[in-house]
Design a protein around this motif. Structure first.
Motif, PDB file in Angstrom:
ATOM      1  N   TRP A 117      -3.517   4.747  -4.550  1.00 33.78           N
ATOM      2  CA  TRP A 117      -2.687   3.852  -5.348  1.00 33.78           C
ATOM      3  C   TRP A 117      -3.548   3.058  -6.342  1.00 33.78           C
ATOM      4  O   TRP A 117      -3.134   2.801  -7.482  1.00 33.78           O
ATOM      5  CB  TRP A 117      -1.908   2.892  -4.441  1.00 33.78           C
ATOM      6  CG  TRP A 117      -0.667   3.476  -3.874  1.00 33.78           C
ATOM      7  CD1 TRP A 117      -0.388   3.742  -2.564  1.00 33.78           C
ATOM      8  CD2 TRP A 117       0.498   3.897  -4.600  1.00 33.78           C
ATOM      9  NE1 TRP A 117       0.861   4.295  -2.436  1.00 33.78           N
ATOM     10  CE2 TRP A 117       1.427   4.401  -3.662  1.00 33.78           C
ATOM     11  CE3 TRP A 117       0.836   3.899  -5.959  1.00 33.78           C
ATOM     12  CZ2 TRP A 117       2.679   4.892  -4.041  1.00 33.78           C
ATOM     13  CZ3 TRP A 117       2.081   4.392  -6.326  1.00 33.78           C
ATOM     14  CH2 TRP A 117       2.988   4.883  -5.368  1.00 33.78           C
ATOM     15  N   GLN A 178      13.066   3.051  -6.620  1.00 33.62           N
ATOM     16  CA  GLN A 178      11.692   3.005  -6.121  1.00 33.62           C
ATOM     17  C   GLN A 178      11.658   3.018  -4.600  1.00 33.62           C
ATOM     18  O   GLN A 178      10.873   3.747  -3.991  1.00 33.62           O
ATOM     19  CB  GLN A 178      10.989   1.753  -6.651  1.00 33.62           C
ATOM     20  CG  GLN A 178       9.520   1.690  -6.290  1.00 33.62           C
ATOM     21  CD  GLN A 178       8.823   0.506  -6.952  1.00 33.62           C
ATOM     22  OE1 GLN A 178       9.462  -0.297  -7.635  1.00 33.62           O
ATOM     23  NE2 GLN A 178       7.524   0.393  -6.763  1.00 33.62           N
ATOM     24  N   MET A 182      10.111   6.313  -2.874  1.00 31.03           N
ATOM     25  CA  MET A 182       8.857   6.081  -2.160  1.00 31.03           C
ATOM     26  C   MET A 182       9.051   6.162  -0.655  1.00 31.03           C
ATOM     27  O   MET A 182       8.181   6.654   0.073  1.00 31.03           O
ATOM     28  CB  MET A 182       8.271   4.724  -2.549  1.00 31.03           C
ATOM     29  CG  MET A 182       7.794   4.652  -3.979  1.00 31.03           C
ATOM     30  SD  MET A 182       7.076   3.050  -4.416  1.00 31.03           S
ATOM     31  CE  MET A 182       5.672   3.005  -3.316  1.00 31.03           C
ATOM     32  N   GLU A 186       7.074   8.835   1.662  1.00 33.74           N
ATOM     33  CA  GLU A 186       6.252   8.410   2.798  1.00 33.74           C
ATOM     34  C   GLU A 186       6.767   8.998   4.104  1.00 33.74           C
ATOM     35  O   GLU A 186       5.981   9.380   4.980  1.00 33.74           O
ATOM     36  CB  GLU A 186       6.244   6.878   2.879  1.00 33.74           C
ATOM     37  CG  GLU A 186       5.386   6.304   3.989  1.00 33.74           C
ATOM     38  CD  GLU A 186       3.902   6.578   3.812  1.00 33.74           C
ATOM     39  OE1 GLU A 186       3.143   6.272   4.745  1.00 33.74           O
ATOM     40  OE2 GLU A 186       3.502   7.093   2.745  1.00 33.74           O
TER      41      GLU A 186
END
Length: 248
Positions: A117, A178, A182, A186
């Motif tokens: 990141w 988002q 995300m 994950e």
């Protein structure tokens, strides 16, 4: 054990015949010997497996007991649990934070994910200013920590100054997308997903390596080290960017 079972189910009024007792004793003895051999074999196999795991480090200068350490020749003896098996191990853990294997595994995962990141973040911080200085229209002259506020202005936020690319007008919609995207990524990373089951959650390969950069094991080992070294530098860089934004 067999003899005990027989004597347990028979009553004192019905004693066992001596010949039968001898036969049962021989059978029990043979069973004990056989089981003892199997246990020894299992123990030897387990020891061999553990030994092979212990020395299974990539053939590279960045791994193993001869790897570079964080203070070079002045480092001294690194902790026993830092054996050079993993990328980026310079033998530094003065606080003993990774002495527990499960904690070490968790910290290693966190560091690699944050490194990736930070690499993307550092690029995202520098790129707007470089593009703005070369004539690409950006709000607030491409200052990275003010770019997100453009979404609250009239007309919303246009990615790269072009509303045909991304024309964001609702912060709620952006946050929702988002979180969903995300969260799904994950979840697939940890539990496996449509691009492959039972993949390594940190280095999945396959569809995630379209250029086949990690096909060669030695090259893959080197790339792990390069990724983590650059990721650590990127994390410090992002911290410097944050401090600079606060101060200036």
């Amino acid at each position: 054990r067999s003899l005990g079972a027989w004597t347990h189910i028979r009553t004192p009024a019905q004693p066992l015949h001596p010949t039968l007792i001898k036969m049962l004793a021989k059978t029990a003895s043979r069973s004990a010997v056989c089981s003892g051999v199997s246990r020894r074999q299992v123990t030897v196999q387990a020891a061999k497996k553990a030994a092979s795991k212990k020395v299974a480090t990539p053939d590279s200068n960045w791994y193993g007991p001869e790897r570079p350490l964080y203070l070079g020749p002045f480092t001294g003896e690194p902790p026993s649990y830092l054996t050079g098996e993993f990328a980026g191990d310079y033998g530094w853990d003065t606080a003993g934070l990774s002495a527990d294997p499960e904690t070490f595994r968790r910290y290693r995962t966190i560091e690699i994910i944050h490194s990736r990141w930070a690499l993307l973040g550092a690029l995202g911080i520098v790129t707007p200013e470089l593009l703005a200085s070369n004539g690409v229209p950006f709000g607030e002259s491409g200052v990275w920590f003010k770019a997100g506020a453009e979404i609250f202005k009239e007309g919303g936020l246009n990615y790269l100054g072009n509303e045909n690319l991304v024309h964001a007008q609702s912060i709620i919609a952006v946050l929702a997308c988002q979180v969903l995207l995300m969260g799904a990524a994950e979840g697939y990373r940890v539990n496996g997903g449509p691009l492959g089951e039972d993949l390594d959650p940190l280095y999945p390969g396959g569809a995630f390596d379209p250029l086949s950069l990690a096909d060669d094991p030695d090259t893959f080992s080197e790339l792990k080290v390069k990724e983590l070294k650059n990721g650590r530098l990127a994390m410090f860089s992002c911290f410097g960017f944050f401090v600079q934004a606060i101060v200036t």
